[in-house]
Design a protein around this motif. Structure first.
Motif, PDB file in Angstrom:
ATOM      1  N   GLU A  74       1.167  -6.856  -5.680  1.00 52.48           N
ATOM      2  CA  GLU A  74       1.058  -5.618  -6.452  1.00 52.48           C
ATOM      3  C   GLU A  74       1.139  -4.398  -5.538  1.00 52.48           C
ATOM      4  O   GLU A  74       1.008  -4.502  -4.316  1.00 52.48           O
ATOM      5  N   VAL A  75       1.326  -3.247  -6.165  1.00 50.74           N
ATOM      6  CA  VAL A  75       1.323  -1.970  -5.449  1.00 50.74           C
ATOM      7  C   VAL A  75      -0.028  -1.296  -5.655  1.00 50.74           C
ATOM      8  O   VAL A  75      -0.493  -1.153  -6.785  1.00 50.74           O
ATOM      9  N   VAL A  76      -0.664  -0.909  -4.556  1.00 51.46           N
ATOM     10  CA  VAL A  76      -1.945  -0.198  -4.627  1.00 51.46           C
ATOM     11  C   VAL A  76      -1.817   1.114  -3.869  1.00 51.46           C
ATOM     12  O   VAL A  76      -1.006   1.239  -2.957  1.00 51.46           O
ATOM     13  N   PHE A  77      -2.638   2.102  -4.246  1.00 44.43           N
ATOM     14  CA  PHE A  77      -2.565   3.425  -3.637  1.00 44.43           C
ATOM     15  C   PHE A  77      -3.723   3.612  -2.662  1.00 44.43           C
ATOM     16  O   PHE A  77      -4.846   3.181  -2.915  1.00 44.43           O
ATOM     17  N   GLU A  78      -3.420   4.296  -1.532  1.00 40.99           N
ATOM     18  CA  GLU A  78      -4.419   4.494  -0.484  1.00 40.99           C
ATOM     19  C   GLU A  78      -4.166   5.832   0.195  1.00 40.99           C
ATOM     20  O   GLU A  78      -3.019   6.239   0.395  1.00 40.99           O
ATOM     21  N   VAL A  79      -5.207   6.510   0.587  1.00 47.23           N
ATOM     22  CA  VAL A  79      -5.091   7.803   1.283  1.00 47.23           C
ATOM     23  C   VAL A  79      -4.748   7.539   2.750  1.00 47.23           C
ATOM     24  O   VAL A  79      -5.409   6.727   3.405  1.00 47.23           O
ATOM     25  N   PRO A  80      -3.711   8.203   3.308  1.00 50.12           N
ATOM     26  CA  PRO A  80      -3.365   7.982   4.715  1.00 50.12           C
ATOM     27  C   PRO A  80      -4.425   8.567   5.644  1.00 50.12           C
ATOM     28  O   PRO A  80      -5.079   9.556   5.309  1.00 50.12           O
ATOM     29  N   ASP A  81      -4.589   7.948   6.836  1.00 47.91           N
ATOM     30  CA  ASP A  81      -5.517   8.526   7.806  1.00 47.91           C
ATOM     31  C   ASP A  81      -4.860   9.736   8.467  1.00 47.91           C
ATOM     32  O   ASP A  81      -3.671  10.011   8.280  1.00 47.91           O
ATOM     33  N   GLU A  82      -5.617  10.474   9.275  1.00 47.15           N
ATOM     34  CA  GLU A  82      -5.130  11.735   9.832  1.00 47.15           C
ATOM     35  C   GLU A  82      -3.949  11.536  10.779  1.00 47.15           C
ATOM     36  O   GLU A  82      -3.017  12.346  10.811  1.00 47.15           O
ATOM     37  N   ILE A 130      16.799   5.275  -3.252  1.00 49.47           N
ATOM     38  CA  ILE A 130      15.746   4.801  -4.154  1.00 49.47           C
ATOM     39  C   ILE A 130      14.511   5.684  -4.010  1.00 49.47           C
ATOM     40  O   ILE A 130      14.252   6.250  -2.946  1.00 49.47           O
ATOM     41  N   ILE A 131      13.760   5.839  -5.106  1.00 50.75           N
ATOM     42  CA  ILE A 131      12.485   6.554  -5.088  1.00 50.75           C
ATOM     43  C   ILE A 131      11.429   5.638  -4.462  1.00 50.75           C
ATOM     44  O   ILE A 131      11.426   4.429  -4.696  1.00 50.75           O
ATOM     45  N   LEU A 132      10.546   6.200  -3.666  1.00 53.43           N
ATOM     46  CA  LEU A 132       9.624   5.409  -2.857  1.00 53.43           C
ATOM     47  C   LEU A 132       8.771   4.441  -3.680  1.00 53.43           C
ATOM     48  O   LEU A 132       8.591   3.278  -3.309  1.00 53.43           O
ATOM     49  N   LYS A 133       8.240   4.916  -4.806  1.00 54.41           N
ATOM     50  CA  LYS A 133       7.393   4.020  -5.611  1.00 54.41           C
ATOM     51  C   LYS A 133       8.212   2.867  -6.185  1.00 54.41           C
ATOM     52  O   LYS A 133       7.701   1.746  -6.351  1.00 54.41           O
ATOM     53  N   ASP A 134       9.485   3.115  -6.480  1.00 48.15           N
ATOM     54  CA  ASP A 134      10.358   2.046  -6.956  1.00 48.15           C
ATOM     55  C   ASP A 134      10.646   1.045  -5.844  1.00 48.15           C
ATOM     56  O   ASP A 134      10.730  -0.167  -6.093  1.00 48.15           O
ATOM     57  N   LEU A 135      10.802   1.550  -4.626  1.00 45.17           N
ATOM     58  CA  LEU A 135      10.987   0.676  -3.474  1.00 45.17           C
ATOM     59  C   LEU A 135       9.776  -0.238  -3.299  1.00 45.17           C
ATOM     60  O   LEU A 135       9.916  -1.448  -3.070  1.00 45.17           O
ATOM     61  N   ILE A 188       0.840  -1.198   0.000  1.00 44.17           N
ATOM     62  CA  ILE A 188       0.000   0.000   0.000  1.00 44.17           C
ATOM     63  C   ILE A 188       0.875   1.248   0.000  1.00 44.17           C
ATOM     64  O   ILE A 188       1.682   1.455   0.900  1.00 44.17           O
ATOM     65  N   LEU A 189       0.719   2.065  -1.013  1.00 44.68           N
ATOM     66  CA  LEU A 189       1.475   3.311  -1.138  1.00 44.68           C
ATOM     67  C   LEU A 189       0.527   4.469  -0.844  1.00 44.68           C
ATOM     68  O   LEU A 189      -0.486   4.637  -1.529  1.00 44.68           O
ATOM     69  N   LYS A 190       0.856   5.269   0.190  1.00 43.10           N
ATOM     70  CA  LYS A 190      -0.056   6.316   0.640  1.00 43.10           C
ATOM     71  C   LYS A 190       0.383   7.704   0.180  1.00 43.10           C
ATOM     72  O   LYS A 190       0.203   8.699   0.867  1.00 43.10           O
ATOM     73  N   SER A 191       0.967   7.750  -1.021  1.00 44.06           N
ATOM     74  CA  SER A 191       1.356   9.006  -1.667  1.00 44.06           C
ATOM     75  C   SER A 191       1.625   8.672  -3.132  1.00 44.06           C
ATOM     76  O   SER A 191       1.471   7.523  -3.550  1.00 44.06           O
ATOM     77  N   GLU A 192       2.054   9.672  -3.903  1.00 45.47           N
ATOM     78  CA  GLU A 192       2.414   9.401  -5.298  1.00 45.47           C
ATOM     79  C   GLU A 192       3.727   8.631  -5.394  1.00 45.47           C
ATOM     80  O   GLU A 192       4.072   8.106  -6.456  1.00 45.47           O
ATOM     81  N   GLY A 193       4.451   8.596  -4.272  1.00 43.99           N
ATOM     82  CA  GLY A 193       5.683   7.809  -4.246  1.00 43.99           C
ATOM     83  C   GLY A 193       6.867   8.454  -4.930  1.00 43.99           C
ATOM     84  O   GLY A 193       7.787   7.768  -5.372  1.00 43.99           O
ATOM     85  N   LYS A 194       6.902   9.777  -5.019  1.00 39.66           N
ATOM     86  CA  LYS A 194       7.999  10.472  -5.698  1.00 39.66           C
ATOM     87  C   LYS A 194       9.172  10.783  -4.768  1.00 39.66           C
ATOM     88  O   LYS A 194      10.201  11.291  -5.213  1.00 39.66           O
ATOM     89  N   GLN A 195       9.019  10.496  -3.468  1.00 32.91           N
ATOM     90  CA  GLN A 195      10.073  10.812  -2.511  1.00 32.91           C
ATOM     91  C   GLN A 195      11.350  10.028  -2.811  1.00 32.91           C
ATOM     92  O   GLN A 195      11.292   8.824  -3.042  1.00 32.91           O
TER      93      GLN A 195
END
Length: 349
Positions: free
Chosen positions: A296-304, A280-285, A237-244
């Motif tokens: 697989e990699v899926v995207f999700e909004v982080p909680d507060e 490494i870039i986060l999405k690549d990690l 689960i990736l909770k951002s665009e993963g560009k870090q």
């Protein structure tokens, strides 16, 4: 952990490094955060040298939870060279022990801890550090090591690719999240103040985002969450665009860096424990871990709660040239380090 052959091979590797181990022979070392990811691995290395290479260095492992400590260090619990001390370092030490080296690793180190325990995050890095520094002076400690963080560099201003030890980026101090990097900065300043006024020998390693099989299952750093999902056979689960774009270090390579700085570092100096092979870039990690896990990699909004604790830095790559002069280099790049972590944890869990 200590019975896993892959992990023991890592311990043996660090224990056999070409370092001036004679400085530790017959001496005492206090390690705070003993049950944590880095502290527990460091104790394993020193105890391996004690038991198999005749180093005879007494280890005082300091942590708050004695039951947790006993479970982790059961193999050493009755060893004459090991003692677990149950203590909250935000309180002064009452024990009167001669300690040659103090390695201060205790700290909240992941996002949920920053957001749910913001006071404890700050006090451990400032009040706890001050207590330990005073203890070091009173007991004639030969060297004090304060484990700092890549977080002290703040935001990359876009003027540099790698942070060397003199870089200083922007931190918005008027946020809850700032408690961690600002208190680490203050801890470093305290060390320099004790060096100047009390003639205390201090060294400051700056750790990158560390990972490895000794990580706590409660760790909420992105890489730790990815690895836990991977070994469970679940989607990452990736909770951002993963560009870090960050630097990462395998925990046993981090231990090797700490020992290199402890035994070879120069008084008053800070050192990044980092190498480009760990960047490494986060999405690549996420893709590397998912690929090895067959998910697989899926995207999700982080909680507060999670969102408040996340770093806003988009690029934090550390320059490791200074520590390389001391002879350190990592054994694992990010790909092999992640795979080794997952292999060890799969076997254990």
């Amino acid at each position: 952990m200590i019975n896993n052959e892959l992990y023991i091979n890592d311990v043996r590797y660090v224990a056999a490094l070409n370092l001036p181990w004679e400085f530790m022979k017959g001496k005492t070392i206090m390690i705070t955060g003993a049950s944590g990811m880095i502290g527990s691995a460091m104790i394993d290395v020193i105890m391996y040298r004690n038991m198999y290479l005749g180093m005879d260095c007494t280890v005082y492992g300091v942590g708050r939870d004695i039951e947790k400590g006993k479970k982790r260090f059961i193999e050493y619990w009755n060893n004459k060279n090991f003692q677990f001390i149950s203590h909250d370092i935000n309180l002064p030490f009452s024990q009167n022990m001669d300690v040659d080296y103090i390695v201060h690793l205790a700290s909240n180190t992941h996002p949920v801890a920053y957001s749910t325990d913001p006071v404890g995050t700050i006090t451990t890095n400032i009040i706890g550090t001050n207590n330990l520094l005073n203890y070091a002076v009173l007991n004639g400690t030969k060297r004090f090591m304060f484990a700092s963080s890549n977080e002290i560099y703040g935001e990359n201003k876009g003027d540099i690719e790698f942070f060397d030890e003199h870089y200083c980026g922007y931190i918005d101090s008027n946020t809850l999240r700032a408690g961690y990097p600002e208190s680490k900065r203050c801890g470093e300043a305290l060390c320099q103040a004790f060096k100047k006024k009390k003639n205390l020998d201090v060294v400051i390693p700056r750790l990158t985002r560390s990972y490895g099989p000794t990580m706590l299952m409660s760790d909420t750093k992105a890489i730790s969450q990815f690895i836990r999902k991977g070994i469970a056979g679940e989607n990452i689960i990736l909770k951002s665009e993963g560009k870090q774009y960050y630097s990462y270090t395998y925990m046993m390579d981090a231990v090797a860096g700490l020992l290199t700085i402890l035994l070879n570092g120069k008084n008053g100096e800070a050192y990044n424990i980092a190498d480009e092979s760990g960047d490494i870039i986060l999405k690549d990690l996420a893709m590397v871990i998912a690929g090895y896990a067959g998910t697989e990699v899926v995207f999700e909004v982080p909680d507060e709660i999670e969102k408040v604790g996340y770093s806003t830095a988009t690029k934090a790559r550390l320059d490791g040239s200074k520590i390389r002069v001391l002879g350190w280099k990592p054994q694992y790049d990010i790909n092999n380090g992640v795979k080794r972590t997952m292999d060890i944890l799969r076997h254990i869990m």
